[in-house]
Scaffold this motif. Structure first.
Motif, short mmCIF file in Angstrom:
data_model
loop_
_atom_site.label_atom_id
_atom_site.label_comp_id
_atom_site.label_asym_id
_atom_site.label_seq_id
_atom_site.Cartn_x
_atom_site.Cartn_y
_atom_site.Cartn_z
N VAL A 166 0.83 -1.21 0.00
CA VAL A 166 0.00 0.00 0.00
C VAL A 166 0.86 1.26 0.00
O VAL A 166 0.59 2.22 -0.73
CB VAL A 166 -0.96 -0.01 1.21
N SER A 167 1.90 1.27 0.84
CA SER A 167 2.76 2.45 0.92
C SER A 167 3.47 2.71 -0.40
O SER A 167 3.62 3.87 -0.83
CB SER A 167 3.78 2.29 2.04
N ILE A 168 3.91 1.63 -1.06
CA ILE A 168 4.60 1.80 -2.35
C ILE A 168 3.64 2.35 -3.40
O ILE A 168 3.95 3.29 -4.13
CB ILE A 168 5.20 0.46 -2.81
N VAL A 169 2.44 1.76 -3.45
CA VAL A 169 1.44 2.22 -4.42
C VAL A 169 1.05 3.67 -4.14
O VAL A 169 0.88 4.49 -5.06
CB VAL A 169 0.21 1.30 -4.38
N THR A 170 0.92 4.02 -2.86
CA THR A 170 0.56 5.39 -2.50
C THR A 170 1.64 6.37 -2.93
O THR A 170 1.35 7.45 -3.48
CB THR A 170 0.33 5.50 -0.98
N THR A 171 2.90 6.02 -2.69
CA THR A 171 4.01 6.89 -3.09
C THR A 171 4.04 7.08 -4.59
O THR A 171 4.21 8.20 -5.10
CB THR A 171 5.34 6.30 -2.60
N VAL A 172 3.88 5.99 -5.33
CA VAL A 172 3.87 6.09 -6.79
C VAL A 172 2.70 6.94 -7.25
O VAL A 172 2.82 7.77 -8.18
CB VAL A 172 3.81 4.68 -7.42
N ILE A 219 1.27 9.41 -5.61
CA ILE A 219 1.58 10.82 -5.33
C ILE A 219 2.51 11.38 -6.39
O ILE A 219 2.31 12.51 -6.88
CB ILE A 219 2.20 10.95 -3.93
N ILE A 220 3.52 10.62 -6.77
CA ILE A 220 4.47 11.09 -7.79
C ILE A 220 3.75 11.32 -9.11
O ILE A 220 3.97 12.34 -9.79
CB ILE A 220 5.61 10.08 -7.94
#
Length: 315
Positions: free
Chosen positions: A38-44, A46-47
């Motif tokens: 989830v954190s990785i998908v969220t960061t991507v 946002i970018i």
């Protein structure tokens, strides 16, 4: 030989059954992987959301002007796009918050870890952590309508703080991040082996010496992580600085007694207005957001590097 074969057979069968993956374990593993992703998908995400408007903004505004100009007035008749006023106000508020939060947070952590009795600790630690659950808008209103009048009344000179100022915003923000620093630091100190403390006491060290010269250095990686996390929270805080800090952005403000807009305050203020989507003013929000994202990303990267460098592993 027959007896030996009979005793080994069931054990081998049990070992094979234990080695087989059960359906429930497979489901749990998938759920854990999904949660970690989830954190990785969220960061991507946002970018991706920041990339296009930010690129469009810098196609019309020079990066040199963005990082060197001392005026930020995208909604004024005479427009200027220098982010230094927002950056300086964010830095001033963050420094004030750390001056308050780090000593109080570390002092609380040392007391809870080394001085408080177990019963006292069980009562005080949840109370300290309860402050983290208070909505930040409450901190902002308390700072503006309760703490600031007291500060103005007791100020020793005539040129006291304004109605909105960076000092009161920094004080409120420092109180807000105290539980973060205190809780994480205390957990790190509690993980220090008891044998280190006993060895120091055997050398006739006092409790203060053990706390400051043994426990704190041994838990320094966790303490650094707590402080950096507190900095990240201070940089990204919105409601406190919007309510108590002010919205001045046409000049660089370094005097904490004056009000000024931080990066997050500008984003909250301009996003609530009637700005056409796709305009330069609209894209400026994403440019500031991208800079804020880079700052927090850099802080987290520094935190990870310092934690790995100073980490102590005990057996």
């Amino acid at each position: 030989m027959t007896t030996s074969t009979q005793s080994v057979g069931p054990a081998a069968g049990n070992s094979l059954r234990r080695g087989q993956r059960r359906p429930v374990e497979s489901i749990v593993k998938v759920l854990l992987v999904a949660a970690a992703s989830v954190s990785i998908v969220t960061t991507v995400g946002i970018i991706i959301a920041l990339a296009e408007p930010t690129i469009e903004f810098f196609q019309q505004v020079s990066i040199v002007e963005f990082v060197t100009s001392t005026s930020w007035t995208p909604t004024f008749a005479q427009k200027a796009y220098g982010v230094l006023p927002l950056l300086s106000a964010t830095l001033v508020v963050t420094v004030i918050a750390l001056i308050i939060a780090v000593p109080i947070g570390l002092g609380s952590a040392i007391y809870l870890s080394e001085y408080a009795r177990p019963a006292t600790r069980r009562v005080l630690k949840p109370i300290v952590e309860l402050l983290a659950g208070v909505p930040t808008v409450v901190y902002g209103f308390v700072a503006l309508f309760a703490l600031n009048p007291l500060l103005q009344r007791w100020w020793p000179t005539e040129n006291g703080p304004g109605f909105q100022n960076l000092l009161i915003a920094g004080i409120a923000m420092g109180i807000m991040i105290v539980p973060t620093i205190a809780s994480i630091s205390e957990d790190s100190m509690a993980a220090v082996p008891r044998s280190l403390r006993e060895g120091a006491y055997a050398l006739a060290s006092t409790k203060m010496q053990v706390s400051t010269r043994v426990v704190v250095p041994a838990a320094i990686s966790g303490i650094v992580a707590a402080i950096v996390l507190g900095i990240s929270r201070a940089v990204g805080e919105t409601m406190i600085v919007t309510i108590a800090g002010g919205l001045t952005s046409d000049r660089v403000v370094v005097n904490p007694l004056e009000g000024a807009a931080t990066m997050t305050a500008f984003i909250a203020n301009i996003s609530s207005g009637d700005i056409p989507i796709g305009s330069l003013d609209y894209d400026s929000v994403f440019a500031v957001g991208a800079l804020l994202f880079l700052i927090t990303f850099a802080l987290n990267a520094v935190s990870i590097r310092m934690v790995r460098r100073f980490r102590e592993v005990y057996e």
